[in-house]
Design a protein around this motif. Structure first.
Motif, PDB file in Angstrom:
ATOM      1  N   ARG A   8      11.565   5.802 -12.720  1.00  0.00           N
ATOM      2  CA  ARG A   8      10.643   4.729 -12.358  1.00  0.00           C
ATOM      3  C   ARG A   8       9.260   5.318 -12.118  1.00  0.00           C
ATOM      4  O   ARG A   8       9.129   6.430 -11.611  1.00  0.00           O
ATOM      5  N   PRO A   9       8.201   4.536 -12.392  1.00  0.00           N
ATOM      6  CA  PRO A   9       6.856   4.991 -12.027  1.00  0.00           C
ATOM      7  C   PRO A   9       6.783   5.209 -10.515  1.00  0.00           C
ATOM      8  O   PRO A   9       7.495   4.543  -9.752  1.00  0.00           O
ATOM      9  N   LEU A  10       5.938   6.118 -10.112  1.00  0.00           N
ATOM     10  CA  LEU A  10       5.834   6.500  -8.703  1.00  0.00           C
ATOM     11  C   LEU A  10       5.606   5.292  -7.795  1.00  0.00           C
ATOM     12  O   LEU A  10       6.190   5.192  -6.721  1.00  0.00           O
ATOM     13  N   HIS A  11       4.769   4.354  -8.216  1.00  0.00           N
ATOM     14  CA  HIS A  11       4.451   3.205  -7.364  1.00  0.00           C
ATOM     15  C   HIS A  11       5.602   2.204  -7.247  1.00  0.00           C
ATOM     16  O   HIS A  11       5.513   1.259  -6.473  1.00  0.00           O
ATOM     17  N   LEU A  12       6.684   2.415  -7.994  1.00  0.00           N
ATOM     18  CA  LEU A  12       7.855   1.536  -7.897  1.00  0.00           C
ATOM     19  C   LEU A  12       9.036   2.210  -7.204  1.00  0.00           C
ATOM     20  O   LEU A  12      10.119   1.635  -7.136  1.00  0.00           O
ATOM     21  N   ARG A  13       8.840   3.386  -6.692  1.00  0.00           N
ATOM     22  CA  ARG A  13       9.905   4.091  -5.981  1.00  0.00           C
ATOM     23  C   ARG A  13       9.796   3.772  -4.487  1.00  0.00           C
ATOM     24  O   ARG A  13       8.742   3.955  -3.873  1.00  0.00           O
ATOM     25  N   TRP A  14      10.900   3.323  -3.897  1.00  0.00           N
ATOM     26  CA  TRP A  14      10.875   2.947  -2.487  1.00  0.00           C
ATOM     27  C   TRP A  14      10.484   4.107  -1.581  1.00  0.00           C
ATOM     28  O   TRP A  14       9.815   3.901  -0.571  1.00  0.00           O
ATOM     29  N   SER A  15      10.892   5.315  -1.937  1.00  0.00           N
ATOM     30  CA  SER A  15      10.540   6.465  -1.096  1.00  0.00           C
ATOM     31  C   SER A  15       9.023   6.667  -1.060  1.00  0.00           C
ATOM     32  O   SER A  15       8.451   6.941  -0.007  1.00  0.00           O
ATOM     33  N   SER A  16       8.374   6.496  -2.194  1.00  0.00           N
ATOM     34  CA  SER A  16       6.915   6.650  -2.256  1.00  0.00           C
ATOM     35  C   SER A  16       6.215   5.509  -1.533  1.00  0.00           C
ATOM     36  O   SER A  16       5.273   5.723  -0.762  1.00  0.00           O
ATOM     37  N   VAL A  17       6.669   4.302  -1.769  1.00  0.00           N
ATOM     38  CA  VAL A  17       6.078   3.126  -1.116  1.00  0.00           C
ATOM     39  C   VAL A  17       6.250   3.243   0.403  1.00  0.00           C
ATOM     40  O   VAL A  17       5.318   2.944   1.163  1.00  0.00           O
ATOM     41  N   GLY A  18       7.399   3.706   0.844  1.00  0.00           N
ATOM     42  CA  GLY A  18       7.635   3.881   2.280  1.00  0.00           C
ATOM     43  C   GLY A  18       6.694   4.880   2.921  1.00  0.00           C
ATOM     44  O   GLY A  18       6.209   4.661   4.035  1.00  0.00           O
ATOM     45  N   LEU A  19       6.416   5.982   2.221  1.00  0.00           N
ATOM     46  CA  LEU A  19       5.461   6.965   2.747  1.00  0.00           C
ATOM     47  C   LEU A  19       4.081   6.353   2.916  1.00  0.00           C
ATOM     48  O   LEU A  19       3.397   6.576   3.919  1.00  0.00           O
ATOM     49  N   VAL A  20       3.641   5.588   1.927  1.00  0.00           N
ATOM     50  CA  VAL A  20       2.318   4.957   1.985  1.00  0.00           C
ATOM     51  C   VAL A  20       2.260   3.920   3.107  1.00  0.00           C
ATOM     52  O   VAL A  20       1.286   3.867   3.863  1.00  0.00           O
ATOM     53  N   ILE A  21       3.309   3.120   3.240  1.00  0.00           N
ATOM     54  CA  ILE A  21       3.337   2.104   4.299  1.00  0.00           C
ATOM     55  C   ILE A  21       3.297   2.761   5.685  1.00  0.00           C
ATOM     56  O   ILE A  21       2.528   2.342   6.554  1.00  0.00           O
ATOM     57  N   ALA A  22       4.117   3.784   5.889  1.00  0.00           N
ATOM     58  CA  ALA A  22       4.146   4.464   7.193  1.00  0.00           C
ATOM     59  C   ALA A  22       2.791   5.091   7.499  1.00  0.00           C
ATOM     60  O   ALA A  22       2.262   4.956   8.613  1.00  0.00           O
ATOM     61  N   GLY A  23       2.210   5.765   6.514  1.00  0.00           N
ATOM     62  CA  GLY A  23       0.897   6.368   6.722  1.00  0.00           C
ATOM     63  C   GLY A  23      -0.175   5.322   6.945  1.00  0.00           C
ATOM     64  O   GLY A  23      -1.058   5.487   7.793  1.00  0.00           O
ATOM     65  N   GLY A  24      -0.121   4.239   6.186  1.00  0.00           N
ATOM     66  CA  GLY A  24      -1.106   3.166   6.336  1.00  0.00           C
ATOM     67  C   GLY A  24      -1.066   2.541   7.717  1.00  0.00           C
ATOM     68  O   GLY A  24      -2.102   2.213   8.294  1.00  0.00           O
ATOM     69  N   PHE A  25       0.126   2.394   8.268  1.00  0.00           N
ATOM     70  CA  PHE A  25       0.262   1.868   9.626  1.00  0.00           C
ATOM     71  C   PHE A  25      -0.465   2.767  10.616  1.00  0.00           C
ATOM     72  O   PHE A  25      -1.225   2.305  11.468  1.00  0.00           O
ATOM     73  N   ILE A  26      -0.231   4.066  10.492  1.00  0.00           N
ATOM     74  CA  ILE A  26      -0.863   5.027  11.409  1.00  0.00           C
ATOM     75  C   ILE A  26      -2.382   5.023  11.236  1.00  0.00           C
ATOM     76  O   ILE A  26      -3.130   4.962  12.210  1.00  0.00           O
ATOM     77  N   GLY A  27      -2.846   5.094   9.984  1.00  0.00           N
ATOM     78  CA  GLY A  27      -4.285   5.124   9.731  1.00  0.00           C
ATOM     79  C   GLY A  27      -5.000   3.877  10.212  1.00  0.00           C
ATOM     80  O   GLY A  27      -6.087   3.946  10.789  1.00  0.00           O
ATOM     81  N   THR A  28      -4.397   2.722   9.999  1.00  0.00           N
ATOM     82  CA  THR A  28      -4.994   1.465  10.441  1.00  0.00           C
ATOM     83  C   THR A  28      -5.061   1.394  11.960  1.00  0.00           C
ATOM     84  O   THR A  28      -6.060   0.950  12.529  1.00  0.00           O
ATOM     85  N   LEU A  29      -4.002   1.851  12.616  1.00  0.00           N
ATOM     86  CA  LEU A  29      -3.991   1.868  14.079  1.00  0.00           C
ATOM     87  C   LEU A  29      -5.083   2.792  14.621  1.00  0.00           C
ATOM     88  O   LEU A  29      -5.818   2.421  15.544  1.00  0.00           O
ATOM     89  N   VAL A  30      -5.215   3.978  14.032  1.00  0.00           N
ATOM     90  CA  VAL A  30      -6.251   4.917  14.486  1.00  0.00           C
ATOM     91  C   VAL A  30      -7.645   4.328  14.254  1.00  0.00           C
ATOM     92  O   VAL A  30      -8.517   4.420  15.118  1.00  0.00           O
ATOM     93  N   ARG A  31      -7.853   3.691  13.089  1.00  0.00           N
ATOM     94  CA  ARG A  31      -9.159   3.052  12.818  1.00  0.00           C
ATOM     95  C   ARG A  31      -9.455   1.996  13.867  1.00  0.00           C
ATOM     96  O   ARG A  31     -10.566   1.922  14.399  1.00  0.00           O
ATOM     97  N   TYR A  32      -8.483   1.183  14.190  1.00  0.00           N
ATOM     98  CA  TYR A  32      -8.672   0.135  15.187  1.00  0.00           C
ATOM     99  C   TYR A  32      -9.050   0.749  16.537  1.00  0.00           C
ATOM    100  O   TYR A  32      -9.995   0.302  17.189  1.00  0.00           O
ATOM    101  N   LEU A  33      -8.328   1.782  16.947  1.00  0.00           N
ATOM    102  CA  LEU A  33      -8.594   2.412  18.241  1.00  0.00           C
ATOM    103  C   LEU A  33      -9.980   3.048  18.273  1.00  0.00           C
ATOM    104  O   LEU A  33     -10.702   2.939  19.271  1.00  0.00           O
ATOM    105  N   VAL A  34     -10.368   3.707  17.182  1.00  0.00           N
ATOM    106  CA  VAL A  34     -11.711   4.307  17.120  1.00  0.00           C
ATOM    107  C   VAL A  34     -12.772   3.214  17.153  1.00  0.00           C
ATOM    108  O   VAL A  34     -13.778   3.332  17.860  1.00  0.00           O
ATOM    109  N   SER A  35     -12.556   2.132  16.427  1.00  0.00           N
ATOM    110  CA  SER A  35     -13.572   1.080  16.353  1.00  0.00           C
ATOM    111  C   SER A  35     -13.762   0.356  17.685  1.00  0.00           C
ATOM    112  O   SER A  35     -14.861  -0.118  17.966  1.00  0.00           O
TER     113      SER A  35
END
Length: 138
Positions: A8-35
């Motif tokens: 499967r293409p990388l963007h259709l693999r659940w393991s890859s999507v899960g890494l991006v989602i988990a990281g995105g959660f952390i990054g968004t939270l940090v951005r919110y706290l900094v802002s």
């Protein structure tokens, strides 16, 4: 033999999507706290400017450092997806930058809005280049 999940293409693999989602959660939270920790100053959205410039620098460094260490596979790919696409993608924000620029225009601060937009792009690009140069060093 290659498993169907690996074809499967990388963007259709659940393991890859899960890494991006988990990281995105952390990054968004940090951005919110900094802002919320850093107030706007003089009516300018400086916290978002700082977030985007710092994020551009770190992303440039991360991608160059990972590229110097070998092909985009295994742990390097997982780190790129989690930290680069996820955390830093969630941390940096084009939409909030656009809303902040528009907010300056709406209040009649056209020239400060233009200066803010240009400075964000130019300083962000310079920060990214600086990060790349740092990451490319051995």
């Amino acid at each position: 033999m290659t498993s169907p999940a690996n074809t499967r293409p990388l963007h259709l693999r659940w393991s890859s999507v899960g890494l991006v989602i988990a990281g995105g959660f952390i990054g968004t939270l940090v951005r919110y706290l900094v802002s919320i920790a850093l107030p706007e100053w003089g009516g300018m959205p400086w916290p978002i400017f700082l977030i985007n410039v710092v994020g551009a620098f770190i992303l440039g460094w991360l991608l160059a450092a990972l590229a110097r260490r070998g092909p985009d596979v295994g742990r390097r790919r997982a780190l790129r997806l989690f930290a680069g696409t996820g955390v830093l993608g969630g941390f940096t924000t084009y939409s909030t930058f656009a809303v902040g620029t528009d907010g300056l225009f709406v209040t009649g601060d056209v020239w400060p809005g233009i200066a803010y937009a240009v400075a964000t792009v130019v300083v962000g690009a310079a920060a990214s280049l600086a990060g790349i140069l740092l990451g490319a060093r051995r």
